[in-house]
Enzyme design. Structure first.
Site, PDB file in Angstrom:
ATOM      1  N   GLU D  71       0.805  -1.226   0.000  1.00  0.00           N
ATOM      2  CA  GLU D  71       0.000   0.000   0.000  1.00  0.00           C
ATOM      3  C   GLU D  71       0.836   1.274   0.000  1.00  0.00           C
ATOM      4  O   GLU D  71       0.447   2.272  -0.609  1.00  0.00           O
ATOM      5  CB  GLU D  71      -0.958   0.014   1.194  1.00  0.00           C
ATOM      6  CG  GLU D  71      -2.097  -0.992   1.085  1.00  0.00           C
ATOM      7  CD  GLU D  71      -1.702  -2.413   1.437  1.00  0.00           C
ATOM      8  OE1 GLU D  71      -0.599  -2.609   1.985  1.00  0.00           O
ATOM      9  OE2 GLU D  71      -2.481  -3.335   1.162  1.00  0.00           O
ATOM     10  N   HIS D 140     -11.225  -4.083   9.700  1.00  0.00           N
ATOM     11  CA  HIS D 140     -11.836  -3.965   8.370  1.00  0.00           C
ATOM     12  C   HIS D 140     -13.210  -3.302   8.422  1.00  0.00           C
ATOM     13  O   HIS D 140     -14.045  -3.555   7.553  1.00  0.00           O
ATOM     14  CB  HIS D 140     -11.988  -5.353   7.715  1.00  0.00           C
ATOM     15  CG  HIS D 140     -10.710  -5.995   7.269  1.00  0.00           C
ATOM     16  ND1 HIS D 140      -9.766  -6.450   8.143  1.00  0.00           N
ATOM     17  CD2 HIS D 140     -10.213  -6.246   6.033  1.00  0.00           C
ATOM     18  CE1 HIS D 140      -8.751  -6.981   7.469  1.00  0.00           C
ATOM     19  NE2 HIS D 140      -8.996  -6.866   6.189  1.00  0.00           N
TER      20      HIS D 140
END
Ligand SMILES: Cc1ncc(C[n+]2csc(CCOP(=O)(O)OP(=O)(O)O)c2C)c(N)n1
Ligand SMILES: Cc1ncc(C[n+]2csc(CCOP(=O)(O)OP(=O)(O)O)c2C)c(N)n1
Ligand SMILES: [Mg+2]
Ligand SMILES: [Mg+2]
Lengths: 322, 336, 322, 336
Positions: D71, D140
Site C-alpha cells: 500500500e 476492516h
C-alpha cells in the site's frame, strides 16, 4: 529425519495436522449455512507448515499469525472449542466474540494473534523476540507471512531490525503461490523470498511446505540458532492453498483441475502418512482422525448453542484503566 | 525539588522508571547515536535533540536500543514487546512520522485488549515531538494528537510544563495501556520546578492554570502559555479567565471543562492540531452537547487555518494561534 | 571513460559540482549568523553523486530527493537564486518561502522535491516512472535515498513495485556511512545495499560516489536500460558527508580527525580535477569556481534583501480549487 | 437512466473517465486478479469485491495496474504519477489500511501544492471501503474519513447512493486535488437510478435528502438511510426533519448546514467515524461557533462508543448508530 522424533511426537504432530484439516473442512461446510459472520480464510493444504513450525516451540514461545490463522492457532495450542465459538461470534470464544476468525489470539498460549493486516505479524514477533532477549529467558518468536505479504514494507523492516539487534526470531514465509488472486510469479519481484531475506543478512532457506519433516528440520535448526544467541532465520515454505482466498472466492485465476491436482498430489497429511508408514500403522492415524472429527463436531455443536456476548461487553475491556 | 527543563524532566522520568523496573526499555533512532560509528564508547546523541542523553551511559545498549530508520518496525516491535512483558518507551522522533508507522498503533497495539476479549494488554509509550513555531516546515511541525485521540484504546498526553512532563510520563510508563506522549518541541528549554523523586500525575485530570469568572480558555501544550499570557492581558481590563489545560486528551477531564463552563458561560478553545476534526472540535462538541445550557455565547475557536504549516517564519507566525488571537476571541465573547 | 564526455560536458559537470560546493559552504557560514530558519542538511562531499546522476538526465526526466537535497536540486537545474531565497524563507524562493531547505522543489525542472520523510523519494519516483511508461514518452525517474533511508519499508516496496511493473527508474543509494549519528555498519543488516536491491530482481551495483566518472558511467548504463524498457536499476554510491548531520550537530560519533581526512583524501572536486588534468587546465576550472562564488554571493545578497511572503500567501495554494 | 447498484455506479464512473482521458489509470491490488496465476487471459477479480470488474478487459494491464500487496508504494506511486501527468485512481481496498500507507497522502500528496508554492498539483483519487455492519471486525470496519478531513490539502468524499457515487467520483477524478473517496461497503448492492452519460456532482454541495421543520439531522454514507428511516418514523408523530447529507466532508457545505439549523434550531449529528475528534464533532463545533444563536437545544450526537468495532454481530449492532438511536435523539430534542 523421521527418526529424530519419537512415536509420541509423530502422533502428536499428526493429530495437530488432523485437527487443522478437520477444523477447516468443517468450517467450509458450516460457512455454507450462512451462520458464520464475516470473512473466513481457510488453511487447508498448508497444515505441515504450522505444525512443522510449532512442534519446535515451547508454550512460552510466541507466534504472530496472518488472516489465515486457524492452522497456526491450533498448532500453537489454542483451544478448538474456544476458536470455533469465536468464529461464530459467541461469548465463549477465545476473544469473547470480539475478534472473530481474523483475530484469534491467546497470549497465554503464546499466540500473539491472527492479523487482518497483511504483513502485520513480523514486527510484533520481533517485539516478542526483544522481550525474550531482554529478559534473557531463552524464548523464541516466529512470524508467519504469505508470499503476498512478503511484499509489505513492514516485513522488510522487521527483518532488518532482527539482524541489527540479533533477535531470536524466525520469519516463516508461506508461499502458496497466490496473494488473493495474484500470482507469486507476478507480485514478488525476483521470485525468491529467500534472496530478499538474505539481503538483510540472515540465513535463509526454502523448503517443501507440504512435507512436515522438511519444515520441522529447518525450523529446528533455526530455533537452535535463535535460542543460542545466533539471531534470526528466514524460511520460505512452498505450499498450496486448496480453498479460495476467502470462502466465497470463485477462484477464476486457477487453472482447470488445479485444485483437484493439489488434493491428489500435494496433501500434507497423505505425505506424512507415507513417510511414517514404517513406524505407524494407518489404523492408529485413522483413529486420531476419528477422534478429531468428533472433537470438531462437538466444538461446532457447542459453538452453535452458545450465547452471543451480552450487551455490557460492548464497553468492556477497551482500556485496562479508564 | 530542582529547576529543570522540560527536556530534563522527560529524561528524569524515564531514567527513574528504568531504575525501578527492569522491563522498561527505550527504543528509537539515535537513542544513543554512535553505534557503528567511529567512536564506539561515546553516547553521541541521546535522540536527535538530546532528550534522552545520558540514558545509554547509565543503562547500556541492551536497554537503550538504537534502531535503524525504521519507524514501522520500531512501533510494531514495541507493540509486540509490550504484549509479551516489556514496558517499552519508543520514540517516533517527530510525531509527523506516524504516517509511515501508524498501523502498529492504530490496528495493533490500540486494539489488542478489546479485540482479544480483554486478555491482552500493551503497556507502551510512544514519545514524539509535536508543534509548530520552530521553522521546521510542513513535515516536522504537525500535532496529530487529535488523530491519536480518535483511536479507541489509545491514551494521549500533551504536557505543557516540566512538572507535568515528568509526572505524566511516569504515569504513562506505569499505565497498562498504550500512550501517545506528545512533547511540544518549543517547550524543551522551558524551565520549572520539578521534584527530584518520582511522582505521577493521573491521566485524565485537567489543570486549572488560572482561575477567573468571565471566560473559560482551554488549551494544550505550548498554547497553554499563550492562553495564560492572554489571560494576563485581559485581567488588566477586569476580564478574568479560567485557563484549563486538560493535559491529557484521552482520557479527557470532561468534568473540569464542564464545571468551568458552568461558571463562566463563555468558552475559547485554542489548538494547533487541526482546523477540521481536531481537538478543539472535540471539546466544542462536548460542551455543545453536555454543557449547552451553560453557554451564554457562541464557542470561539482559535485555530490555525486549514493549510499545511508554512516554512517561512513570516507565515508560520500568522499560522499559529497566539496570545493576541486568544485575547481577541475572549474580548469578542465579552462583547468588547 | 573520461573520453566519452566532451570538454563542454566536463566543464558543465564541474560547474555543477562547484555550484553545489559553493552553495553549501556558503550556507554553512550564513547559518552561523542565525538568519536561516529551521534545519539545514549540507551535501558537501557528495557532489559527484548528484552531478554524476543528473548529467545523464534530460530536463523532462524526474528526480526525487532527500532532506539533504540542495545538491540534487542544483544538479537537476533548479535556480540557485530561487533556492537561496527559499532557504531564507523569502517570497522569491522557488516554493515562495513555504517549503524551505527540506522541501525545495521545481516540477518544471523535473525536481519532485526534497523530502523531510526519510525514504520518501523512491515511491514518488516510481510514480514519475509510471507516468513515463504510461505516456510512452521515454522518460526516466531517479530517486535518492541515504544509507539510513535504505532501511525504510517505503523504499523496499518501491523497489519491488519497480521490478514488477518494469518501470524506468533508478534507485540511487548515497551511502555516506551515517544516518544521523548511527553508522551504516550498525543499521544496515547485511551491510550491503546492493544485495537488498538485487533480492527484488534488479541489476544492482556499488560504485565510488566520490568519483564523478564512476557514478556517471553506472548511471548512464542504467538510464539506457530504463529508456529502452529494461526496467529498474539500483546503484549504491559510497561517499562521505563532511558536515554534521544537520548544521549544529557536534558530530561526537566521528573519529578524531575523520573530517580533516575526508577533506584531504575524498574531495570529489579534487578527484575530478585530477582525472581531467590532461584535458582541462586548472585555470579554466578556477575560473568556474570564481564565477560560481560570485553567483552564490549574489544569491545570498538578493535572498537577504528579498521580502518575506505577504500575509495573504498564508491561505493561498492549499487546493487547486476551493 | 438505468437502475444500477452503488458498485456498478462506481465502475461506470471510472470506465467513462478512462474512455475520455488517457491519463486516467487504475492502480491497486487484484484490480484484475490473475496476473501470474494460471489463467493468463482471465479477469479474475476486479478488486477483491469486484467493484472494478470489467475495466481490465476493456483497458488492459497498462491502464489497470495490478500491484503486489504494497500500500505504501501504491499511494506513493500514485502521488508521484499524479504530480507528473497522470490522474491515478488508486485503491486502498479497506481504508483501515491507511495505517501502513498514510505518509504518501499525509506528508506528500496533500502538501505538494502548498509546500511547493502553488507550483505542483496532485490529481489523484484514493478509493477505499469504510463502514461497520459487515462483521468484518476491528481492522476492516473503520471509517477514518475524519482523519483524512483533518489534513489540509485533501478532499474527502462519502457518497450515500449510486447516483451520488457516480457523480461524485467523476468530479473527484477530474478534480486537480487529491481526493479520498470513501465507499461504504454495505451500500455496494444498493440500487438506484443512475444516468448513463457522465455527469458530475460538485464537491462541497450538500444534499437535503428530506425537508422538515423541527429537527436537522446530519449524516453521511449508509447512515443517511438510517437518518431517513428515523425521519419517516418521526413524521408519523408530526415531527418533521431536514436530513442533510453533506456528501463531502472536505470541502464541507457549511451554508447548507447552518441554514437548516437556522430554520429548525435543533440538531442531531449521526456518525460512525469516531467517538472522539470525529466528523460529528467537527460539525458540532461549526454549529456551536457559527450557528449558536439558532440553537434552541443542546446538539445531540449519535455516535458509536469509543471502542474498536467488535466482530460479533450481537455487539456490532449495538455499536453502530441506527434509525432507532437517531429517532430517540430527535425525540429527546423535541422534549418527548
Ligand atoms: C495491509 C493489507 N493489505 C491488503 C489486505 C487484503 N488482503 C487480505 S489477505 C490478502 C492476500 C494475502 O496473500 P498472502 O500473503 O500470500 O497470504 P495467503 O492469503 O496466500 O495465505 C490481501 C491482499 C490486508 N488485509 N491488509
Ligand atoms: C521517516 C523519517 N524518520 C526519521 C527522520 C529523521 N531523520 C532525518 S535525516 C535522518 C538520517 C538519514 O540518514 P541517511 O538516509 O543515511 O541520509 P544522510 O543524512 O546520511 O544523507 C533521520 C533519521 C525523518 N526525517 N523521517
Ligand atoms: Mg499466498
Ligand atoms: Mg547517510
Amino acid at each position: 529425519m523421521v527418526m529424530q522424533l519419537d512415536k509420541d511426537q509423530l502422533l502428536q504432530a499428526y493429530r495437530k495436522m488432523s485437527e487443522i484439516r478437520a477444523f477447516e473442512e468443517r468450517l467450509h461446510e458450516e460457512n455454507a449455512t450462512g451462520d458464520i459472520p464475516g470473512f473466513i480464510h481457510l488453511y487447508t493444504g498448508e497444515e505441515a507448515i504450522a505444525v512443522g513450525v510449532c512442534q519446535n516451540l515451547l508454550p512460552t514461545d510466541y507466534i504472530g499469525s496472518t488472516h489465515r490463522g486457524h492452522g497456526h492457532s491450533i498448532a500453537k495450542g489454542c483451544d478448538i472449542h474456544g476458536m470455533m465459538a469465536e468464529v461464530f461470534g459467541k461469548d465463549a470464544g477465545v476473544c469473547r466474540g470480539k475478534g472473530g476468525s481474523m483475530h484469534i489470539a491467546d497470549l497465554s498460549k503464546g499466540m500473539l494473534g491472527a492479523n487482518g493486516i497483511v504483513g502485520g505479524a513480523p514486527s510484533l514477533a520481533i517485539g516478542a523476540a526483544l522481550t525474550a532477549k531482554t529478559l534473557k529467558n531463552g524464548g523464541v518468536a516466529v512470524s508467519f507471512t504469505g508470499d503476498g505479504g512478503s511484499n509489505q514494507g513492514l516485513v522488510f523492516e522487521a527483518m532488518n531490525m532482527a539482524t541489527v539487534l540479533q533477535l531470536p526470531v524466525i520469519f516463516i514465509f508461506e508461499n502458496n503461490g497466490y496473494g488473493e488472486g495474484t500470482g507469486f510469479d507476478y507480485a514478488v519481484g525476483g521470485r525468491d523470498i529467500t534472496k530478499r531475506s538474505s539481503g538483510f543478512g540472515m540465513p535463509s532457506i526454502r523448503v517443501d511446505g507440504t512435507d512436515f519433516f522438511a519444515v520441522y528440520e529447518a525450523v529446528s535448526e533455526a530455533v537452535d540458532r535463535a535460542r543460542t544467541g545466533g539471531g534470526p532465520t528466514s524460511i520460505e515454505c512452498m505450499a498450496y492453498r486448496w480453498h479460495g482466498h476467502f470462502e466465497g472466492d470463485p477462484g477464476l485465476y486457477r487453472a482447470k483441475g488445479e485444485v483437484a491436482g493439489l488434493r491428489k498430489n500435494h496433501d500434507p497429511l497423505k505425505i506424512f502418512r507415507d513417510k511414517v508408514r514404517d513406524q505407524i500403522k494407518a489404523s492408529e492415524l485413522d483413529k486420531i482422525d476419528a477422534e478429531v472429527t468428533a472433537q470438531v463436531d462437538d466444538a461446532v455443536k457447542q459453538a452453535r448453542a452458545a450465547a452471543y456476548p451480552p450487551a455490557e461487553n460492548l464497553l468492556a475491556d477497551v482500556y485496562v484503566s479508564y | 525539588m530542582s529547576t529543570k527543563s522540560y527536556r530534563e524532566a522527560i529524561k528524569d522520568a524515564i531514567a527513574q522508571e528504568m531504575r525501578l523496573d527492569d522491563t522498561v526499555v527505550v527504543i528509537g533512532e539515535d537513542q544513543r547515536g554512535g553505534h557503528g560509528g567511529h567512536q564506539p564508547e561515546v553516547e553521541a546523541l541521546g535522540g536527535v535533540l538530546g532528550v534522552t542523553k545520558g540514558l545509554w551511559t547509565e543503562f547500556g545498549s541492551e536497554r537503550v536500543i538504537d534502531t535503524p530508520i525504521t519507524e514501522s518496525a520500531i512501533i510494531g516491535m514495541a507493540a509486540g514487546a509490550a504484549a509479551t512483558g516489556l514496558r517499552p518507551v519508543a520514540e517516533l522522533m517527530f510525531m509527523d512520522f506516524f504516517g509511515v508507522a501508524f498501523d502498529g498503533i492504530y490496528n495493533q497495539a490500540a486494539k489488542f485488549r478489546y479485540m482479544f476479549g480483554g486478555k491482552a494488554k500493551a503497556p507502551l509509550v510512544v514519545r514524539g515531538m509535536v508543534g509548530a513555531g520552530f521553522s521546521a516546515a510542513g513535515q516536522h511541525s504537525q500535532s496529530p494528537y487529535h488523530i491519536f485521540a480518535s483511536v479507541p484504546g489509545l491514551k494521549v498526553v500533551c504536557p505543557s510544563t516540566p512538572y507535568d512532563a515528568k509526572g505524566l510520563l511516569i504515569a504513562s510508563i506505569r499505565d497498562d495501556d498504550p500512550v501517545m506522549f506528545c512533547e511540544n518541541k518549543i517547550l524543551y528549554d522551558m524551565k520549572g520546578e520539578v521534584p527530584d523523586e518520582p511522582y505521577t500525575i493521573p491521566l485524565g485530570v485537567a489543570n486549572y492554570t488560572r482561575e477567573g469568572e468571565d471566560v473559560t480558555i482551554i488549551a494544550l501544550g505550548s498554547l497553554v502559555h499563550q492562553a495564560n499570557a492572554a489571560a494576563d492581558r485581559l485581567a488588566k481590563d477586569g476580564i478574568t479567565c479560567d485557563v484549563i489545560d486538560p493535559r491529557t486528551i484521552s482520557p479527557l477531564d470532561e468534568t473540569a471543562i464542564l464545571e468551568s463552563v458552568a461558571a463562566t458561560g463563555r468558552v475559547v478553545i485554542v489548538d494547533e492540531s487541526a482546523a477540521r476534526c481536531g481537538f478543539a472540535h472535540d471539546v466544542a462538541a462536548l460542551i455543545a452537547s453536555k454543557g449547552f445550557d451553560y453557554l451564554r455565547a457562541p464557542i470561539e475557536l482559535v485555530l490555525p487555518p486549514h493549510t499545511p504549516v508554512p516554512f517561512s517564519p513570516a507565515l508560520e507566525k500568522l499560522w499559529l494561534p497566539d496570545a493576541a488571537k486568544i485575547e481577541a476571541a475572549a474580548r469578542k465573547l465579552m462583547g468588547a
